[in-house]
Design an enzyme around this catalytic site. Sequence first.
Site, PDB file in Angstrom:
ATOM      1  CG  HIS A   1      29.513  57.488 117.001  1.00  0.00           C
ATOM      2  ND1 HIS A   1      29.212  57.331 118.487  1.00  0.00           N
ATOM      3  CD2 HIS A   1      30.479  56.663 117.154  1.00  0.00           C
ATOM      4  CE1 HIS A   1      29.936  56.384 119.061  1.00  0.00           C
ATOM      5  NE2 HIS A   1      30.829  56.028 118.148  1.00  0.00           N
TER       6      HIS A   1
ATOM      7  CE  LYS B   1      37.354  67.344  82.646  1.00  0.00           C
ATOM      8  NZ  LYS B   1      38.690  66.732  82.221  1.00  0.00           N
TER       9      LYS B   1
ATOM     10  CD  GLU C   1      38.265  59.332  86.810  1.00  0.00           C
ATOM     11  OE1 GLU C   1      39.488  58.867  86.812  1.00  0.00           O
ATOM     12  OE2 GLU C   1      38.032  60.345  87.270  1.00  0.00           O
TER      13      GLU C   1
HETATM   14  O1  PA5 Z   1      42.140  59.735  86.586  1.00  0.00           O
HETATM   15  C1  PA5 Z   1      42.127  60.688  85.967  1.00  0.00           C
HETATM   16  O2  PA5 Z   1      42.707  60.148  84.663  1.00  0.00           O
HETATM   17  C2  PA5 Z   1      41.547  61.814  85.902  1.00  0.00           C
HETATM   18  O3  PA5 Z   1      41.247  61.822  87.347  1.00  0.00           O
HETATM   19  C3  PA5 Z   1      42.741  62.954  85.970  1.00  0.00           C
HETATM   20  O4  PA5 Z   1      43.753  62.804  86.677  1.00  0.00           O
HETATM   21  C4  PA5 Z   1      42.118  64.411  86.216  1.00  0.00           C
HETATM   22  O5  PA5 Z   1      40.859  64.520  85.437  1.00  0.00           O
HETATM   23  C5  PA5 Z   1      42.971  65.239  86.035  1.00  0.00           C
HETATM   24  O6  PA5 Z   1      43.644  65.253  84.696  1.00  0.00           O
HETATM   25  P1  PA5 Z   1      44.796  65.904  84.389  1.00  0.00           P
HETATM   26  O7  PA5 Z   1      45.912  65.493  84.943  1.00  0.00           O
HETATM   27  O8  PA5 Z   1      44.923  66.022  82.679  1.00  0.00           O
HETATM   28  O9  PA5 Z   1      44.764  67.513  84.684  1.00  0.00           O
END
Ligand code: PA5
Length: 457
Positions: A314, A428, A293
Site C-alpha cells: 500500500h 567518518k 556492505e
Molecule cells: O559490519 C561492520 O563491520 C560494521 O557495521 C561495524 O559493525 C560497525 O561499523 C560498528 O563497528 P564497531 O563494532 O567497531 O563499533
Amino acid sequence: MALALLTDYTGGQLPAGAQAAKLYAQAKQAHQDLESGAGQGAGMRGWLKFPAEYPMTEEYGRIKAAAEEIKAKAEVLLVIGIGGSYLGARAVIEAVTSRYYNETRENTPAIYFTGNTLSESDFADLDRLIEGRDFTINVISKSGKTLECAVAFRYFKARLAEKWAGDTAQINKRIYVTTDEHKGALLQEAKENGWPTFVVPTDMGGRYSVLSAVGLLPIACAGIDVDALMAGAAAAQAAYKEPGGAFGENACDDYAALRYYYYKHRRKAVELFAGYEPSMVQFGEWYKQLFGESEGKRGQGLFPGAVTFTTDLHSLGQYIQQGRRILFETVLRFEQAANGISLEEEPGDGDGLNYLAGKSLFEVNRTAFQATALAHAKGRCPSLVLALPKRDAYNIGWLIYFFEKACAISGYMIGVNPFDQDGVEKYKNYMFALLGKKGKEHNRVRAHLKRVYGLEV
Ligand code: PA5
C-alpha cells in the site's frame, strides 16, 4: 533441509542451457574459493565454521551465565552498538519472539538498542524509558572507538553513575563489554573497572558476527534458546559445506547464481527482501547491511532493499508493479501457521467478509503472497522464494548462516572482497574533521574542506 529455494514465481526469468551451466559453475568456483581461502579477505572467514565450534567454548558458557545474571537483576538492558554490532541481535530477538517483544516479554528485561544514532531526541526518549528502572548496559564495539557507540556509552554510563550516586560496585555490576580480545579503548576501560568482557572475533566482520558474543548475549537475555539458534546454524553449515555445480545441489550457490543472473543478465539493480511477517522487519535491516556492505564497492552490487507485505503493497506496491523494471524480490515464506487464528462468520455480513469465514489468517496471508508474487512476475519483477518451516530459533539460525554464506559467494562472483568496508570510513573522516578531532589526517581533511568548500573548521 530446513530451507528451500523455490523459483515458481520468476515468470520464466530463469537461466537455462549453457548459460545456466556457466552460472552454476561460477557459483561453485566462488564457493570453492571461499572454502579454500583462495578468495579475497580470506582472513575474515571466522564465521564459516563458527556455529559448530563455538558452543563448545568456555566463552559460550559464560554468555549463558551472564544472561542469567542480567535477567535476574535488570529491568532494562541497554544494548549499545551500531551496524554489525547491533543489527543481528535486534533482528533475531524480534524474529524469534515478536516485534512487540518489550510489551509481551515475561521474566526477561526490556531491551532497548542505542549507540546507533546521534539523535539527542532519541537519547531523551531513552532517558524517560530507563527513569526509575534498574538498567544494565551491554556495550558492543569491535574497534572500541565508533563515535555513535562511544558517545552513547559515555552518556548512559553517566546515567548509571547518577542512579547509583557514584557507588562503583553497583555501577560495575551493570556493565558488560563485547569488544576486541586484544586492543582498544573499551577493552582498556573494561580491564580497569573489572567489567566482564566478551570477544568480537578478530576474523569476523561486524555483519557476520551475530552468532558470536556480539549477538548471543543480548539474544540470550531475551530468553531465546541460543542452543537452538546455534544448532540451526550448525545444521546449515553442514548442509551447505560442499559446493554444488548445478541447481538444487547447494541452495547458497543457487541463490548466489540467480542473484548474479538478475544483476548481470537481466539488468536488475535492486533486490528487495520481502516478507509477510512484521516481526521480520529488523531481519530485513540486518540483511540490508549484510549485502550492502559486502557487495557495494568498486561500482558493483545490487542495492539491497527490504519490504514487508502486505503493509508495503500500500506504499511501494505501485512502484514494484509498474515502476522502473530494475527490481527482483527475494521473498521469505514461513510454511507453518503458529497461532491458528481464523475469521468467524458474522450475522448479516455487514462488511461483506463472510466469504472468508472459517479461513485461517495464515491462509489469507499465504494467498496474498501468491497473488502478489504472480502479479509481480507478470509485471516483470521476478520473485525467488525462500521457504522456511517456521519462525523459531533453529530456523532463524539456519537462515542467518544461509544468507552469510550466499552473500560471501555472491561477493566473489561479482569480483569484490565481501569482507571489507572501506567506504564506511569516508563519512567518518569528514565528521571527525568537522567536529574538530585532533590528528594529522583530520587536518588534511580540514585543509581539503577549506580549499574546496571554503569551510573554516
Ligand atoms: O559490519 C561492520 O563491520 C560494521 O557495521 C561495524 O559493525 C560497525 O561499523 C560498528 O563497528 P564497531 O563494532 O567497531 O563499533
